[in-house]
Design a protein around this motif. Structure first.
Motif, PDB file in Angstrom:
ATOM      1  N   LEU A 234      43.387  41.139  44.515  1.00 42.30           N
ATOM      2  CA  LEU A 234      42.804  42.259  45.255  1.00 42.30           C
ATOM      3  C   LEU A 234      42.064  41.740  46.491  1.00 42.30           C
ATOM      4  CD1 LEU A 234      43.326  43.453  42.403  1.00 42.30           C
ATOM      5  CD2 LEU A 234      41.218  44.780  42.656  1.00 42.30           C
ATOM      6  N   THR A 235      42.131  42.527  47.553  1.00 39.64           N
ATOM      7  CA  THR A 235      41.375  42.208  48.773  1.00 39.64           C
ATOM      8  C   THR A 235      40.619  43.452  49.209  1.00 39.64           C
ATOM      9  OG1 THR A 235      41.542  41.265  50.982  1.00 39.64           O
ATOM     10  CG2 THR A 235      43.257  42.830  50.331  1.00 39.64           C
ATOM     11  N   VAL A 236      39.528  43.248  49.977  1.00 40.44           N
ATOM     12  CA  VAL A 236      38.719  44.364  50.462  1.00 40.44           C
ATOM     13  C   VAL A 236      39.149  44.682  51.894  1.00 40.44           C
ATOM     14  CG1 VAL A 236      36.399  45.206  50.936  1.00 40.44           C
ATOM     15  CG2 VAL A 236      36.807  43.683  48.993  1.00 40.44           C
ATOM     16  N   ASP A 237      39.522  45.937  52.114  1.00 42.47           N
ATOM     17  CA  ASP A 237      39.990  46.295  53.457  1.00 42.47           C
ATOM     18  C   ASP A 237      38.801  46.579  54.377  1.00 42.47           C
ATOM     19  OD1 ASP A 237      39.049  48.751  52.739  1.00 42.47           O
ATOM     20  OD2 ASP A 237      40.991  49.751  52.670  1.00 42.47           O
ATOM     21  N   GLU A 238      39.102  47.047  55.595  1.00 35.92           N
ATOM     22  CA  GLU A 238      38.068  47.275  56.608  1.00 35.92           C
ATOM     23  C   GLU A 238      37.072  48.348  56.203  1.00 35.92           C
ATOM     24  OE1 GLU A 238      40.183  48.194  60.121  1.00 35.92           O
ATOM     25  OE2 GLU A 238      40.930  46.138  60.443  1.00 35.92           O
ATOM     26  N   GLU A 239      37.515  49.252  55.316  1.00 32.45           N
ATOM     27  CA  GLU A 239      36.642  50.338  54.889  1.00 32.45           C
ATOM     28  C   GLU A 239      35.843  49.961  53.655  1.00 32.45           C
ATOM     29  OE1 GLU A 239      39.089  53.730  54.334  1.00 32.45           O
ATOM     30  OE2 GLU A 239      39.675  53.859  56.453  1.00 32.45           O
ATOM     31  N   GLY A 240      36.011  48.723  53.195  1.00 37.73           N
ATOM     32  CA  GLY A 240      35.250  48.265  52.040  1.00 37.73           C
ATOM     33  C   GLY A 240      35.859  48.681  50.703  1.00 37.73           C
ATOM     34  N   SER A 241      37.117  49.086  50.708  1.00 39.81           N
ATOM     35  CA  SER A 241      37.792  49.501  49.474  1.00 39.81           C
ATOM     36  C   SER A 241      38.764  48.412  49.018  1.00 39.81           C
ATOM     37  CB  SER A 241      38.567  50.804  49.707  1.00 39.81           C
ATOM     38  OG  SER A 241      37.696  51.823  50.123  1.00 39.81           O
ATOM     39  N   TYR A 242      38.962  48.385  47.683  1.00 38.37           N
ATOM     40  CA  TYR A 242      39.916  47.414  47.145  1.00 38.37           C
ATOM     41  C   TYR A 242      41.348  47.844  47.443  1.00 38.37           C
ATOM     42  CZ  TYR A 242      36.492  44.762  44.454  1.00 38.37           C
ATOM     43  OH  TYR A 242      35.445  43.949  44.089  1.00 38.37           O
ATOM     44  N   LYS A 243      42.182  46.868  47.713  1.00 40.08           N
ATOM     45  CA  LYS A 243      43.616  47.082  47.861  1.00 40.08           C
ATOM     46  C   LYS A 243      44.335  45.928  47.135  1.00 40.08           C
ATOM     47  CE  LYS A 243      43.338  50.667  50.659  1.00 40.08           C
ATOM     48  NZ  LYS A 243      43.820  52.016  50.293  1.00 40.08           N
ATOM     49  N   ILE A 244      45.466  46.274  46.515  1.00 43.50           N
ATOM     50  CA  ILE A 244      46.246  45.239  45.804  1.00 43.50           C
ATOM     51  C   ILE A 244      47.169  44.562  46.798  1.00 43.50           C
ATOM     52  CG2 ILE A 244      47.941  44.802  43.975  1.00 43.50           C
ATOM     53  CD1 ILE A 244      46.827  47.252  42.536  1.00 43.50           C
ATOM     54  N   GLU A 245      47.002  43.263  46.917  1.00 49.77           N
ATOM     55  CA  GLU A 245      47.796  42.489  47.863  1.00 49.77           C
ATOM     56  C   GLU A 245      49.001  41.834  47.194  1.00 49.77           C
ATOM     57  OE1 GLU A 245      47.147  38.811  51.057  1.00 49.77           O
ATOM     58  OE2 GLU A 245      45.530  39.414  49.699  1.00 49.77           O
ATOM     59  N   ARG A 246      48.823  41.417  45.949  1.00 48.38           N
ATOM     60  CA  ARG A 246      49.901  40.682  45.287  1.00 48.38           C
ATOM     61  C   ARG A 246      49.818  40.924  43.768  1.00 48.38           C
ATOM     62  NH1 ARG A 246      52.798  35.954  46.579  1.00 48.38           N
ATOM     63  NH2 ARG A 246      53.457  34.759  44.741  1.00 48.38           N
ATOM     64  N   ILE A 247      51.006  40.999  43.110  1.00 48.32           N
ATOM     65  CA  ILE A 247      51.063  41.159  41.657  1.00 48.32           C
ATOM     66  C   ILE A 247      51.985  40.067  41.104  1.00 48.32           C
ATOM     67  CG2 ILE A 247      51.649  42.664  39.712  1.00 48.32           C
ATOM     68  CD1 ILE A 247      51.308  45.052  41.615  1.00 48.32           C
ATOM     69  N   ASP A 248      51.449  39.230  40.240  1.00 43.17           N
ATOM     70  CA  ASP A 248      52.241  38.150  39.634  1.00 43.17           C
ATOM     71  C   ASP A 248      52.357  38.397  38.127  1.00 43.17           C
ATOM     72  OD1 ASP A 248      52.704  36.447  41.947  1.00 43.17           O
ATOM     73  OD2 ASP A 248      50.532  36.114  41.911  1.00 43.17           O
ATOM     74  N   ILE A 249      53.593  38.334  37.619  1.00 42.02           N
ATOM     75  CA  ILE A 249      53.837  38.455  36.176  1.00 42.02           C
ATOM     76  C   ILE A 249      53.727  37.060  35.571  1.00 42.02           C
ATOM     77  CG2 ILE A 249      55.484  39.114  34.382  1.00 42.02           C
ATOM     78  CD1 ILE A 249      56.677  41.103  36.384  1.00 42.02           C
ATOM     79  N   LEU A 250      52.742  36.875  34.691  1.00 40.12           N
ATOM     80  CA  LEU A 250      52.524  35.568  34.084  1.00 40.12           C
ATOM     81  C   LEU A 250      53.372  35.361  32.831  1.00 40.12           C
ATOM     82  CD1 LEU A 250      48.623  35.423  34.374  1.00 40.12           C
ATOM     83  CD2 LEU A 250      50.342  34.607  36.008  1.00 40.12           C
ATOM     84  N   GLU A 251      53.578  36.433  32.059  1.00 40.88           N
ATOM     85  CA  GLU A 251      54.334  36.313  30.802  1.00 40.88           C
ATOM     86  C   GLU A 251      54.912  37.671  30.439  1.00 40.88           C
ATOM     87  OE1 GLU A 251      53.622  34.999  26.116  1.00 40.88           O
ATOM     88  OE2 GLU A 251      52.013  34.799  27.602  1.00 40.88           O
TER      89      GLU A 251
END
Length: 613
Positions: free
Chosen positions: A592-609
């Motif tokens: 997750l990263t915080v955008d310019e408005e201070g909200s969370y956004k999902i940047e990447r999803i990795d499947i571990l198992e």
């Protein structure tokens, strides 16, 4: 004087016939002075004398004839001839009279000579060889070559001609044969072995053998019969007994034996019930049980004592030689296990409210340490989490009782419906999420059943829980509130990443089922890897006929980063297409990263198992 020309006696003058022999007197040929033609010393025999002479001759003739006949009838040659004729005519009675056993007072009977004839019929070459052997024993002159041949062979005759008493003053001869014996072996105690109408023996133990004889050489049939609650067996063995050797006969009964196996070996002996009756056999003695018919007609149950009580297997119809025994739980045991699971989960909810400060019930030390560590690590500051159970029940299906390292283990499958709400404490609760999960409780027996692990499973919520035992219903609401700490303003955005991912999962489920990416796109960082991957999947691969059901969204851990956070999730869901269902069990890492408005956004999803079923 005149004399009779016939017998030489003096004639009486004037008589026309001789008074002695009755011969007519011939006067013309018998002058007084003429001497008789037969001298007085050679008198002619009288009728009486002639009669006795004839009788004497006849007696002599009879004696000579009797001697000659007796000598011939009781000779070795005559004996061999009688044997040959009896064999040709298949006369069992005559053969029985001709034979005696060597070194035995038993009489040769017609049953034995019939077996003898059966053999000669089956093997005509043996009949010829045996006749030649007998003829070779006759008192007839042999050439030097024959004598040398016999001496070289050092012949030990199978059947010998022997003197067997006298008839009057004649030697009487018989054919002597060495008796043969057969040893009959039966596999099972209680097997009845017969020869014709006669019982030979009944086996008093498994594998017992018994010698039977003396028998006349030939072909015999022996039968064996065994009957009990598990088998009804009969078999017949044909035995060829020839020469002087005996034989062993093993009856091959057409039945099987079974061995019993289990993954939960009891500490003591076990009981075996066959068709409802207790038998004297320990099924786990590593010995085979039988004979039995493997056609499903024989049904068994096994009962054994365990540390927690007596358990009995289900009814097993025997069809295979290796029988796997699974023990079933009584209603009381089912209730006891369900009670243990319920008391554990109740203690979990109470400990959850105190952030792991209170101990758990019915758990091993290692499992308790792991669970309390996860609860105490819940640090979503400024948020409150509420949990309450709608329904919790245990399947009555197999508990998979096993034994490893001298400890007993079971697995209890549980389905649970519950509500969970995660919200900013300052804003108050919103609509709770409703979840249904299937779990497997792994338990070990340590002076009582203890939970050693809990595993999330992709079980069929209906099919795998047709019969259940209730555990918990409509529990109280349990709440964990994490107070908000004074932190710099620039770090406030990183306080609820786990809830953000859970909300994304709910939106993404709706997007998949509606085939509408826009429903979930606001949770994704524009032009990021996650944005393009999910957009392509929804718009190019998902069809209206697909059905997605997200059954679990469980945060495992949250790590704060300079740009946002990393959330580790445990997720389960089902995918159904054209009636075919696939269960997925995954662990993922959300960046997750915080955008310019201070909200969370999902940047990447990795499947571990991923586990797919």
């Amino acid at each position: 004087m005149k004399y009779c020309r016939e017998c030489g006696e003096e004639l009486v003058e004037g008589n026309k016939f001789c008074l002695e022999c009755g011969h007519p007197v011939d006067p013309a040929s018998s002058p007084e002075s003429e001497e008789p033609s037969i001298k007085p010393g050679k008198k002619k025999l009288s009728k009486k004398q002639k009669l006795w002479s004839v009788v004497g001759i006849m007696i002599v003739f009879l004696l000579v004839t009797t001697y000659l006949l007796g000598s011939n009838m009781n000779s070795k040659t005559s004996l061999v001839q009688k044997y040959e004729e009896a064999v040709e005519q298949k006369d069992t009675k005559v053969l029985a009279d001709l034979f005696v056993f060597e070194d035995s007072d038993e009489k040769v009977d017609e049953e034995g000579t019939q077996a003898f004839l059966d053999y000669l019929t089956e093997y005509p070459g043996e009949a010829e060889a045996l006749l030649e052997e007998l003829e070779g024993q006759l008192d007839e002159p042999k050439s030097k070559e024959e004598e040398l041949w016999d001496e070289w062979l050092d012949e030990d005759y199978f059947i010998t001609i022997v003197q067997d008493g006298k008839f009057l003053f004649f030697d009487r001869y018989r054919l002597a044969v060495k008796p043969v014996f057969v040893t009959l072996h039966s596999d099972y105690k209680g097997t009845k072995v017969t020869h014709g109408e006669s019982e030979v023996y009944t086996a008093s133990e498994d594998g017992e053998g018994q010698e039977y004889g003396p028998l006349f050489p030939g072909i015999y049939q022996f039968s064996a019969a065994y009957k009990n609650d598990t088998a009804d067996l009969t078999t017949t063995e044909e035995v060829e007994l020839w020469g002087t050797s005996s034989k062993d006969v093993h009856f091959q009964m057409k039945a099987d034996t079974v061995t019993f196996e289990t993954e939960a070996m009891p500490e003591g002996s076990a009981k075996l019930y066959v068709n409802g009756e207790l038998v004297d056999f320990d099924p786990f003695s590593k010995e085979s049980y039988g004979p039995v018919m493997l056609d499903g007609s024989v049904k068994v149950e096994v009962e054994a004592e365990f540390p927690w009580g007596v358990m009995k297997s289900d009814t097993i119809a025997l069809k295979e030689p290796n029988v796997e025994v699974n023990f079933e739980y009584s209603d009381d045991m089912e209730k006891e296990i369900a009670k243990i699971v319920g008391e554990y989960y109740q203690s979990y909810l109470v400990s959850f409210e105190t952030k792991g400060e209170l101990p758990l019930e019915h758990v091993t030390e290692d499992f308790e340490e792991d669970v309390l560590e996860r609860i105490s690590g819940w640090d979503d500051e400024g948020y409150t989490t509420q949990l309450w159970v709608k329904n919790m029940e245990m399947s009555r299906a197999d508990k998979y009782l096993t034994k490893r390292d001298d400890k007993y283990y079971i697995r209890a499958d549980v389905r649970m419906e519950y509500f969970e709400s995660h919200f900013l404490t300052a804003e108050g609760p919103g609509d709770p999420g409703f979840y249904n999960n299937t779990l497997s409780y792994h338990m070990v027996f340590n002076d009582g059943w203890e939970i050693d692990d809990v595993e999330y499973l992709s079980l069929d919520y209906e099919e795998d829980f047709k019969e259940t035992v209730p555990i918990m219903e409509d529990s109280d609401v349990f709440q964990l509130e994490i107070p908000e700490q004074d932190t710099p303003v620039e770090n406030l955005e990183a306080k609820h990443p786990a809830q953000f991912v859970i909300e994304f999962r709910n939106s993404y489920e709706a997007a998949l089922n509606a085939v509408d990416f826009s429903i979930a796109k606001d949770y994704l960082l524009d032009d990021s890897t996650a944005y393009h991957e999910l957009k392509d999947y929804v718009e190019t691969e998902v069809e209206d006929s697909f059905d997605f059901n997200f059954t679990l969204n469980e945060p495992l851990n949250v790590e704060t980063t300079a740009d946002g956070a990393i959330v580790f999730m445990h997720e389960t869901f089902t995918f159904t297409h054209n009636g075919e269902r696939t269960d997925y069990n995954r662990e993922k890492e959300y960046t997750l990263t915080v955008d310019e408005e201070g909200s969370y956004k999902i940047e990447r999803i990795d499947i571990l198992e991923t586990v797919r079923d």
